[in-house]
Design a protein around this motif. Structure first.
Motif, PDB file in Angstrom:
ATOM      1  N   LEU A  28       2.188   8.172  27.033  1.00  0.00           N
ATOM      2  CA  LEU A  28       3.420   8.290  27.001  1.00  0.00           C
ATOM      3  C   LEU A  28       4.567   7.426  26.981  1.00  0.00           C
ATOM      4  N   LEU A  29       3.975   5.867  26.795  1.00  0.00           N
ATOM      5  CA  LEU A  29       4.517   4.542  26.589  1.00  0.00           C
ATOM      6  C   LEU A  29       4.564   4.657  25.266  1.00  0.00           C
ATOM      7  N   ALA A  30       3.641   5.311  24.340  1.00  0.00           N
ATOM      8  CA  ALA A  30       4.150   5.227  22.471  1.00  0.00           C
ATOM      9  C   ALA A  30       5.166   6.324  22.358  1.00  0.00           C
ATOM     10  N   GLU A  31       5.234   6.981  23.407  1.00  0.00           N
ATOM     11  CA  GLU A  31       6.642   8.447  22.950  1.00  0.00           C
ATOM     12  C   GLU A  31       7.663   7.289  23.259  1.00  0.00           C
ATOM     13  N   ARG A  32       7.986   6.336  24.436  1.00  0.00           N
ATOM     14  CA  ARG A  32       8.487   6.069  24.592  1.00  0.00           C
ATOM     15  C   ARG A  32       9.166   4.753  23.736  1.00  0.00           C
ATOM     16  N   PHE A  33       8.400   4.106  23.472  1.00  0.00           N
ATOM     17  CA  PHE A  33       8.997   3.361  22.474  1.00  0.00           C
ATOM     18  C   PHE A  33       9.073   3.830  20.819  1.00  0.00           C
ATOM     19  N   GLN A  68      -5.788  14.996  27.386  1.00  0.00           N
ATOM     20  CA  GLN A  68      -4.973  14.606  28.682  1.00  0.00           C
ATOM     21  C   GLN A  68      -3.462  14.045  27.899  1.00  0.00           C
ATOM     22  N   MET A  69      -4.033  13.531  26.698  1.00  0.00           N
ATOM     23  CA  MET A  69      -2.833  12.730  25.845  1.00  0.00           C
ATOM     24  C   MET A  69      -2.155  13.842  25.394  1.00  0.00           C
ATOM     25  N   ARG A  70      -2.619  15.175  25.342  1.00  0.00           N
ATOM     26  CA  ARG A  70      -1.712  16.162  24.659  1.00  0.00           C
ATOM     27  C   ARG A  70      -0.531  16.945  25.766  1.00  0.00           C
ATOM     28  N   GLN A  71      -1.410  16.808  27.279  1.00  0.00           N
ATOM     29  CA  GLN A  71      -0.450  17.335  27.744  1.00  0.00           C
ATOM     30  C   GLN A  71       0.680  16.621  28.089  1.00  0.00           C
ATOM     31  N   ALA A  72       0.228  14.807  27.838  1.00  0.00           N
ATOM     32  CA  ALA A  72       1.475  14.157  28.761  1.00  0.00           C
ATOM     33  C   ALA A  72       2.522  13.821  27.315  1.00  0.00           C
ATOM     34  N   SER A  73       1.779  13.792  26.570  1.00  0.00           N
ATOM     35  CA  SER A  73       3.179  13.481  25.551  1.00  0.00           C
ATOM     36  C   SER A  73       3.044  14.708  23.692  1.00  0.00           C
ATOM     37  N   SER A  74       4.965  14.779  23.459  1.00  0.00           N
ATOM     38  CA  SER A  74       5.013  15.566  21.889  1.00  0.00           C
ATOM     39  C   SER A  74       4.393  14.778  21.084  1.00  0.00           C
TER      40      SER A  74
END
Length: 284
Positions: A28-33, A68-74
């Motif tokens: 999620l954090l990687a996507e936010r930035f 888990q990463m796939r479900q959290a981030s696009s």
């Protein structure tokens, strides 16, 4: 609208920065930035299990972390799958599971089992024909055109040198690899630059990937100038997480409260916002 795939972006000549993640929150954090993708880090996933990165986790455990990463981030996800978890049959099953879960790519390294982390001594290269068969099995197993198999080359790590890396690059390309990842643990990017130049001089046009952990002063722009298509910052987030937790624990143990660190850590509200708990409640 159809999402542009990792393969499409690399084929279009985009230069990508991927962040090593180990769970849903780090993804999620990687996507936010605004980063271009995530790397399901073998070191990171092992570390959050409290284990060394030495092939101790099973495929099921690595796969669960990537899901888990796939479900959290696009964001696109490249999964570090060590040397494929086994022989060709295991590699085929691994590819099908990861592809079905919506993972964009797997990266298979050419070291022998039991693996050691690349920044440890004692790494041994897999026999070339065995490594080639794993790439072939992976490509045969995938069902869609968008899934990628990245061949991770450990020649520099194992001390086999540039000529070995180039010879293997030709064989991995011929086996169907969609990209090549060259790994080095030198403190400068000299080996990476030399590899890129030789690969292109030999007519290999696959996207090139690197992991600038030890040569961290080399900028992304410098890597692009060598011919790198994607830079993977593979372990910085898990290292940062470990240090941040240590600082909080040190302060709490010494002072007896968290007041001294509260301004330096995420607030409860910040965490709520990151994971979507700031959405209005549904009332009836």
């Amino acid at each position: 609208m159809t999402r542009t795939t990792l393969r499409d972006r690399l084929r279009a000549g985009n230069r990508l920065r991927l962040i090593g993640a180990h769970d849903g929150l780090s993804a999620l954090l990687a996507e936010r930035f605004g980063f271009d993708g995530t790397w399901a880090s073998g070191l990171g996933i092992s570390a959050v299990h409290g284990l060394p990165d030495e092939g101790l986790l099973t495929m099921t455990e690595f796969h669960a972390a990537a899901v888990q990463m796939r479900q959290a981030s696009s964001l696109p996800i490249v999964a570090d799958v060590d040397s494929g978890f086994g022989d060709q049959q295991v590699v085929r099953r691994m590819v099908r599971l990861y592809e079905e879960a919506g993972i964009d790519a797997v990266c298979i390294e050419d070291k022998r089992f039991p693996k050691r982390n690349s920044f440890q001594d004692g790494n041994q290269l897999e026999h070339l024909e065995v490594a080639v068969r794993r790439i072939e099995a992976a490509k045969q197993a995938q069902r869609g055109d968008d899934f990628m198999v990245i061949a991770r080359q450990e020649s520099m790590i194992a001390g086999a040198g540039l000529d070995d890396a180039i010879a293997r690059a030709h064989r991995y390309r011929d086996a169907g690899a969609d990209a090549l990842l060259i790994h080095s643990r030198r403190k400068d990017a000299g080996e990476v630059a030399a590899y890129c130049a030789r690969v292109r001089a030999d007519g290999i046009q696959l996207p090139l990937v690197c992991i600038p952990t030890t040569y961290h002063s080399t900028t992304a722009e410098q890597l692009w100038s060598y011919g790198i298509s994607a830079a993977v910052y593979a372990n910085q987030l898990v290292r940062a997480s470990a240090r941040a937790m240590e600082l909080v624990l040190e302060s709490l143990a010494a002072v007896g409260s968290t007041t001294d660190v509260e301004e330096r850590i995420a607030s409860v509200g910040d965490l709520f916002g990151l994971v979507g708990m700031d959405q209005p409640a549904i009332t009836h």
